[in-house]
Design a protein around this motif. Structure first.
Motif, mmCIF file in Angstrom:
data_model
loop_
_atom_site.group_PDB
_atom_site.id
_atom_site.type_symbol
_atom_site.label_atom_id
_atom_site.label_comp_id
_atom_site.label_asym_id
_atom_site.label_seq_id
_atom_site.Cartn_x
_atom_site.Cartn_y
_atom_site.Cartn_z
ATOM 1 N N ASP A 35 24.344 92.611 1.256
ATOM 2 C CA ASP A 35 23.077 92.295 1.780
ATOM 3 C C ASP A 35 23.489 91.720 3.179
ATOM 4 N N ALA A 36 24.230 90.525 3.074
ATOM 5 C CA ALA A 36 24.373 89.719 4.308
ATOM 6 C C ALA A 36 25.403 90.152 5.321
ATOM 7 N N ALA A 37 26.212 91.101 4.800
ATOM 8 C CA ALA A 37 27.177 92.006 5.734
ATOM 9 C C ALA A 37 26.674 93.250 5.976
ATOM 10 N N ARG A 38 25.511 93.439 5.579
ATOM 11 C CA ARG A 38 24.837 94.957 6.094
ATOM 12 C C ARG A 38 25.466 95.981 5.650
ATOM 13 N N LEU A 39 26.172 95.917 4.283
ATOM 14 C CA LEU A 39 26.967 97.058 3.738
ATOM 15 C C LEU A 39 26.097 97.695 2.983
ATOM 16 N N GLU A 40 26.388 99.099 2.672
ATOM 17 C CA GLU A 40 25.539 100.101 1.922
ATOM 18 C C GLU A 40 26.396 100.148 0.614
ATOM 19 N N SER A 41 27.748 99.774 0.585
ATOM 20 C CA SER A 41 28.491 99.973 -0.304
ATOM 21 C C SER A 41 29.772 98.849 -0.457
ATOM 22 N N LEU A 42 29.730 98.090 -1.384
ATOM 23 C CA LEU A 42 30.910 97.010 -1.570
ATOM 24 C C LEU A 42 31.621 97.107 -2.871
ATOM 25 N N VAL A 43 32.726 97.336 -2.902
ATOM 26 C CA VAL A 43 33.862 97.432 -4.073
ATOM 27 C C VAL A 43 34.712 96.044 -3.871
ATOM 28 N N LEU A 44 34.911 95.353 -5.076
ATOM 29 C CA LEU A 44 35.927 94.653 -4.995
ATOM 30 C C LEU A 44 36.902 94.984 -6.018
ATOM 31 N N ILE A 45 38.214 95.056 -5.528
ATOM 32 C CA ILE A 45 39.327 95.418 -6.438
ATOM 33 C C ILE A 45 40.313 94.045 -6.637
ATOM 34 N N ASN A 46 41.027 94.073 -7.690
ATOM 35 C CA ASN A 46 42.023 92.954 -7.805
ATOM 36 C C ASN A 46 42.970 93.174 -6.569
ATOM 37 N N ASP A 47 43.406 91.867 -6.108
ATOM 38 C CA ASP A 47 44.154 91.832 -5.031
ATOM 39 C C ASP A 47 45.742 92.399 -5.307
ATOM 40 N N PHE A 48 46.157 92.205 -6.439
ATOM 41 C CA PHE A 48 47.603 92.594 -6.746
ATOM 42 C C PHE A 48 47.642 94.095 -7.293
ATOM 43 N N GLY A 49 46.228 94.445 -7.650
ATOM 44 C CA GLY A 49 46.210 95.855 -8.176
ATOM 45 C C GLY A 49 46.280 96.611 -6.901
ATOM 46 N N ALA A 50 45.612 96.165 -5.719
ATOM 47 C CA ALA A 50 45.737 96.950 -4.638
ATOM 48 C C ALA A 50 47.215 96.854 -4.144
ATOM 49 N N VAL A 51 48.050 95.886 -4.196
ATOM 50 C CA VAL A 51 49.471 96.095 -3.849
ATOM 51 C C VAL A 51 50.050 97.097 -4.623
ATOM 52 N N ALA A 52 49.945 97.047 -6.092
ATOM 53 C CA ALA A 52 50.496 98.270 -6.877
ATOM 54 C C ALA A 52 49.947 99.474 -6.424
ATOM 55 N N HIS A 53 49.003 99.670 -6.191
ATOM 56 C CA HIS A 53 48.469 100.974 -5.512
ATOM 57 C C HIS A 53 49.458 101.336 -4.283
ATOM 58 N N ALA A 54 49.869 100.565 -3.407
ATOM 59 C CA ALA A 54 50.337 100.741 -2.310
ATOM 60 C C ALA A 54 51.817 100.626 -2.373
ATOM 61 N N ILE A 55 52.629 100.352 -3.459
ATOM 62 C CA ILE A 55 53.769 100.445 -3.580
ATOM 63 C C ILE A 55 54.625 101.805 -3.410
ATOM 64 N N PRO A 56 54.279 102.755 -3.998
ATOM 65 C CA PRO A 56 54.893 104.208 -3.772
ATOM 66 C C PRO A 56 54.973 104.649 -2.265
ATOM 67 N N GLY A 57 54.354 103.966 -1.509
ATOM 68 C CA GLY A 57 54.452 104.523 -0.019
ATOM 69 C C GLY A 57 55.259 103.660 0.710
#
Length: 334
Positions: free
Chosen positions: A97-119
């Protein structure tokens, strides 16, 4: 980059205990206009995200950022993020609401790093074991990093689509020799549960230093991790001992996680990893890691990688993989 008025873009952020990196993606692969902000300088996560949305609206009139994926340490209990290392509380709904976003998804920070590793380009990886060879990416791959806290995740496939999240930083710290046991006993007088990140993180490194200094009857001279690392480089004996003990203890933990999770290779990321790189290559890490793997088993390779924008790229990949973004979507694990 020129953005068409009809373009659908997504704000992506990587928020650690100290810094927040924020950018945006159009294709779910590359991230543009990255800014780095100190968390303590901002009143809330909503302030960070909302300010960036306003900034992009001014500089890119054709782009409206209404969706966001934020890689952040911790986990969700209902609408609330649980994270002991952030300077503010986070409610997903109120932040959207405060950031005026219609969609906000939180994901684990090291999960995100793991997603990026193959690239990651293999030539950018720095081997940590003597004579280590590169057979190409092996899965499952353990991604671990000491920063303000200690994060860990497992990349399960070579595309980065499947990731297993862990809370290894909050598992009990195990001593591997009499000195570590003495440190553990000392820290147990301050905390009823001494977890891995009480020692194996940026703040934990200072707990380790203070404990070693007390054992020697010394008054701790350094207050921040960067001061400690500089002192170790300059010949301060207790500071150097701290970095050696830290590196060896980290080697044992990494080996234990490899054995527990069945990992076939390891990527060390996180802010602390880059700052203490010379100490990680000095020997204690390798010795303690390799000691867990009896002959004829070969210890899985360990790579040091600059964390950089991997969290942002992982958030972008996550956004791309979603078939749709529902309003204020909340994932089970943040």
């Amino acid at each position: 980059m020129e953005v068409a008025a009809s373009a659908r873009a997504c704000l992506v952020a990587d928020v650690g205990g100290t810094n927040a990196r924020v950018g945006w993606t159009l294709d779910g692969q590359s991230v543009q206009d990255v800014v780095v902000l100190r968390c303590n300088d901002n009143a809330s996560l909503a302030h960070i995200l909302g300010s960036y949305v306003e900034r992009m609206a001014r500089s890119h009139p054709g782009m409206a950022l209404r969706e966001a994926v934020v890689a952040i340490a911790g986990y969700l209990q209902g609408d609330r993020l649980v994270n002991a290392n952030l300077p503010w509380e986070v409610s997903v709904a109120r932040t959207a609401d405060a950031a005026r976003l219609e969609s906000l998804v939180l994901i684990n920070d090291f999960g995100a790093v793991a997603h990026a590793i193959p690239g990651v380009q293999r030539q950018t990886l720095v081997p940590l074991l003597p004579g280590q060879r590169d057979p190409g990416m092996q899965v499952p791959a353990l991604v671990l990093g000491p920063g303000t806290g200690l994060g860990a995740a497992l990349c399960l496939d070579r595309t980065g689509a499947e990731v297993l999240l862990t809370e290894s930083g909050h598992a009990a710290l195990a001593a591997g020799n009499p000195l570590e046991l003495a440190v553990l006993q000392d820290l147990a007088t301050r905390w009823h549960h001494v977890d891995n990140e009480r020692v194996l993180s940026g703040t934990g490194m200072m707990h380790l230093y203070e404990s070693l200094a007390r054992m020697k009857g010394e008054t701790p001279l350094h207050r921040r991790a960067e001061q400690l690392v500089a002192a170790a480089d300059a010949g301060d004996a207790t500071a150097r001992q701290t970095l050696d003990v830290f590196s060896g203890w980290l080697g044992s933990l990494v080996a234990d996680l490899v054995l527990t999770l069945g990992a076939r290779e390891v990527y060390l990321a996180g802010g602390v990893t880059a700052h203490i790189a010379p100490f990680l290559h000095a020997g204690p890490f390798q010795q303690r890691y390799a000691a867990r793997f009896g002959s004829p088993r070969v210890p899985p390779p360990v790579w040091r990688i600059d964390h950089g924008h991997l969290g942002l790229i992982g958030a972008a990949i996550h956004w791309r993989s979603r078939t749709s973004c529902s309003v204020r979507s909340i994932e089970e694990h943040a």
